[in-house]
Design a protein around this motif. Sequence first.
Motif, PDB file in Angstrom:
ATOM      1  N   LEU A   1      -5.899 -15.285  12.445  1.00 52.48           N
ATOM      2  CA  LEU A   1      -5.519 -13.875  12.520  1.00 52.48           C
ATOM      3  C   LEU A   1      -4.072 -13.708  12.079  1.00 52.48           C
ATOM      4  O   LEU A   1      -3.142 -14.145  12.761  1.00 52.48           O
ATOM      5  N   THR A   2      -3.866 -13.091  10.934  1.00 49.94           N
ATOM      6  CA  THR A   2      -2.529 -12.782  10.427  1.00 49.94           C
ATOM      7  C   THR A   2      -2.509 -11.326   9.972  1.00 49.94           C
ATOM      8  O   THR A   2      -3.554 -10.717   9.730  1.00 49.94           O
ATOM      9  N   MET A   3      -1.316 -10.796   9.828  1.00 53.31           N
ATOM     10  CA  MET A   3      -1.203  -9.416   9.366  1.00 53.31           C
ATOM     11  C   MET A   3      -1.681  -9.296   7.920  1.00 53.31           C
ATOM     12  O   MET A   3      -2.276  -8.279   7.533  1.00 53.31           O
ATOM     13  N   ASP A   4      -1.455 -10.342   7.103  1.00 54.93           N
ATOM     14  CA  ASP A   4      -1.956 -10.324   5.725  1.00 54.93           C
ATOM     15  C   ASP A   4      -3.478 -10.318   5.705  1.00 54.93           C
ATOM     16  O   ASP A   4      -4.095  -9.600   4.907  1.00 54.93           O
ATOM     17  N   ARG A   5      -4.076 -11.118   6.581  1.00 52.38           N
ATOM     18  CA  ARG A   5      -5.532 -11.176   6.635  1.00 52.38           C
ATOM     19  C   ARG A   5      -6.101  -9.831   7.095  1.00 52.38           C
ATOM     20  O   ARG A   5      -7.124  -9.365   6.568  1.00 52.38           O
ATOM     21  N   LEU A   6      -5.461  -9.202   8.047  1.00 46.57           N
ATOM     22  CA  LEU A   6      -5.924  -7.905   8.536  1.00 46.57           C
ATOM     23  C   LEU A   6      -5.773  -6.849   7.439  1.00 46.57           C
ATOM     24  O   LEU A   6      -6.657  -6.005   7.256  1.00 46.57           O
ATOM     25  N   THR A   7      -4.685  -6.919   6.686  1.00 46.63           N
ATOM     26  CA  THR A   7      -4.474  -5.972   5.581  1.00 46.63           C
ATOM     27  C   THR A   7      -5.577  -6.118   4.542  1.00 46.63           C
ATOM     28  O   THR A   7      -6.138  -5.124   4.061  1.00 46.63           O
ATOM     29  N   ALA A   8      -5.914  -7.361   4.212  1.00 48.33           N
ATOM     30  CA  ALA A   8      -6.949  -7.611   3.208  1.00 48.33           C
ATOM     31  C   ALA A   8      -8.313  -7.116   3.661  1.00 48.33           C
ATOM     32  O   ALA A   8      -9.134  -6.682   2.848  1.00 48.33           O
TER      33      ALA A   8
ATOM     34  N   SER B   1      -8.820  -4.587   5.666  1.00 49.16           N
ATOM     35  CA  SER B   1      -8.807  -3.150   5.939  1.00 49.16           C
ATOM     36  C   SER B   1      -8.670  -2.353   4.658  1.00 49.16           C
ATOM     37  O   SER B   1      -8.565  -2.905   3.561  1.00 49.16           O
ATOM     38  N   GLU B   2      -8.646  -1.037   4.814  1.00 48.57           N
ATOM     39  CA  GLU B   2      -8.482  -0.140   3.662  1.00 48.57           C
ATOM     40  C   GLU B   2      -7.119   0.537   3.687  1.00 48.57           C
ATOM     41  O   GLU B   2      -6.914   1.560   3.029  1.00 48.57           O
ATOM     42  N   VAL B   3      -6.182  -0.032   4.431  1.00 46.52           N
ATOM     43  CA  VAL B   3      -4.848   0.563   4.533  1.00 46.52           C
ATOM     44  C   VAL B   3      -3.800  -0.463   4.119  1.00 46.52           C
ATOM     45  O   VAL B   3      -4.081  -1.659   4.012  1.00 46.52           O
ATOM     46  N   SER B   4      -2.588   0.002   3.912  1.00 43.67           N
ATOM     47  CA  SER B   4      -1.501  -0.878   3.481  1.00 43.67           C
ATOM     48  C   SER B   4      -0.940  -1.660   4.665  1.00 43.67           C
ATOM     49  O   SER B   4      -1.163  -1.308   5.828  1.00 43.67           O
ATOM     50  N   LYS B   5      -0.195  -2.708   4.339  1.00 44.83           N
ATOM     51  CA  LYS B   5       0.453  -3.483   5.395  1.00 44.83           C
ATOM     52  C   LYS B   5       1.439  -2.614   6.161  1.00 44.83           C
ATOM     53  O   LYS B   5       1.581  -2.735   7.386  1.00 44.83           O
ATOM     54  N   GLY B   6       2.121  -1.697   5.455  1.00 43.89           N
ATOM     55  CA  GLY B   6       3.055  -0.806   6.122  1.00 43.89           C
ATOM     56  C   GLY B   6       2.368   0.060   7.159  1.00 43.89           C
ATOM     57  O   GLY B   6       2.914   0.291   8.249  1.00 43.89           O
ATOM     58  N   THR B   7       1.168   0.533   6.834  1.00 39.99           N
ATOM     59  CA  THR B   7       0.417   1.340   7.789  1.00 39.99           C
ATOM     60  C   THR B   7       0.037   0.510   9.013  1.00 39.99           C
ATOM     61  O   THR B   7       0.107   0.995  10.153  1.00 39.99           O
ATOM     62  N   ILE B   8      -0.346  -0.738   8.777  1.00 38.65           N
ATOM     63  CA  ILE B   8      -0.703  -1.614   9.900  1.00 38.65           C
ATOM     64  C   ILE B   8       0.504  -1.846  10.800  1.00 38.65           C
ATOM     65  O   ILE B   8       0.396  -1.815  12.032  1.00 38.65           O
ATOM     66  N   TYR B   9       1.680  -2.011  10.195  1.00 32.81           N
ATOM     67  CA  TYR B   9       2.888  -2.207  11.004  1.00 32.81           C
ATOM     68  C   TYR B   9       3.300  -0.923  11.735  1.00 32.81           C
ATOM     69  O   TYR B   9       4.059  -0.980  12.696  1.00 32.81           O
ATOM     70  N   ASN B  10       2.801   0.213  11.289  1.00 29.43           N
ATOM     71  CA  ASN B  10       3.034   1.443  12.046  1.00 29.43           C
ATOM     72  C   ASN B  10       2.255   1.438  13.361  1.00 29.43           C
ATOM     73  O   ASN B  10       2.620   2.154  14.304  1.00 29.43           O
ATOM     74  N   HIS B  11       1.191   0.649  13.402  1.00 26.62           N
ATOM     75  CA  HIS B  11       0.371   0.531  14.610  1.00 26.62           C
ATOM     76  C   HIS B  11       0.796  -0.661  15.474  1.00 26.62           C
ATOM     77  O   HIS B  11       0.831  -0.559  16.701  1.00 26.62           O
ATOM     78  N   PHE B  12       1.104  -1.774  14.832  1.00 28.05           N
ATOM     79  CA  PHE B  12       1.416  -3.018  15.545  1.00 28.05           C
ATOM     80  C   PHE B  12       2.680  -3.622  14.941  1.00 28.05           C
ATOM     81  O   PHE B  12       2.721  -3.899  13.744  1.00 28.05           O
TER      82      PHE B  12
END
Length: 237
Positions: free
Chosen positions: A32-39, A41-52
């Motif tokens: 589980l990594t942020m890069d793996r979650l970004t890949a 998902s349908e959102v950008s890494k920046g959007t994911i970091y807005n959540h976590f």
Amino acid sequence: MPGNRARNKLLREQQLLQLAQNILQQDGFAGLTMDRLTAASEVSKGTIYNHFCSKEDLITALSVDSLQRQLLLFHQVLALPGHSRERALALHYAYYRFSTAEPTLFLCLLSATTAAVVEKTSATRLAQRQALEQQLLSCCEQVINQAIADKALQLQAGRGIDQLTYLQWALAFGANALYGPSQQMGFFQGLEQQQLMLAGINLLLDGLDWTPLSGQFDYQQSWRRIAAALPQTQAAQ
């Protein structure tokens, strides 16, 4: 509209948590990594970091989701009829049910308590987790207080409600967390999880002289009644 934006953000966060849970099921915590979650998902890494704010914050968010689901089960079983010891049994059944239905989220509870995760989790998320943990503990304390009021349980010298709550929590977590790994390693193959749970609970509560004692009441029937009152899941059948 602000309300719609908030709802959309909450929905997106739930979707990301489900994707993270899927990754954990496939590849474990190391995968589980942020890069793996970004890949995934349908959102950008920046959007994911807005959540976590970090991977660790994501793990804590998963533990928050876990606690929310547990709390829902606790409230459902506490609404069932029964005397105080049956209500204690119902909480143990709810904990068992959650651990078998959602094993990945269940294990997130332990991972989220490690120092490495805590120190990189946002203060808001940690406070949310602590508040939910307190609500779960309050459910247990409520049942113990009922037992004392009904004179089904008398606190002996040196024992307090906190101690009894902790012992039940430790029994429930340990018995559920160890069963799967022990089976995978080939240990205790003849033992069935639900029977182990019920035996452990009865040993603890009999030792506390919480009446009716197991020799005086059919707790097997109580366990079956509690199970039948909740919607069945494949893992818990």
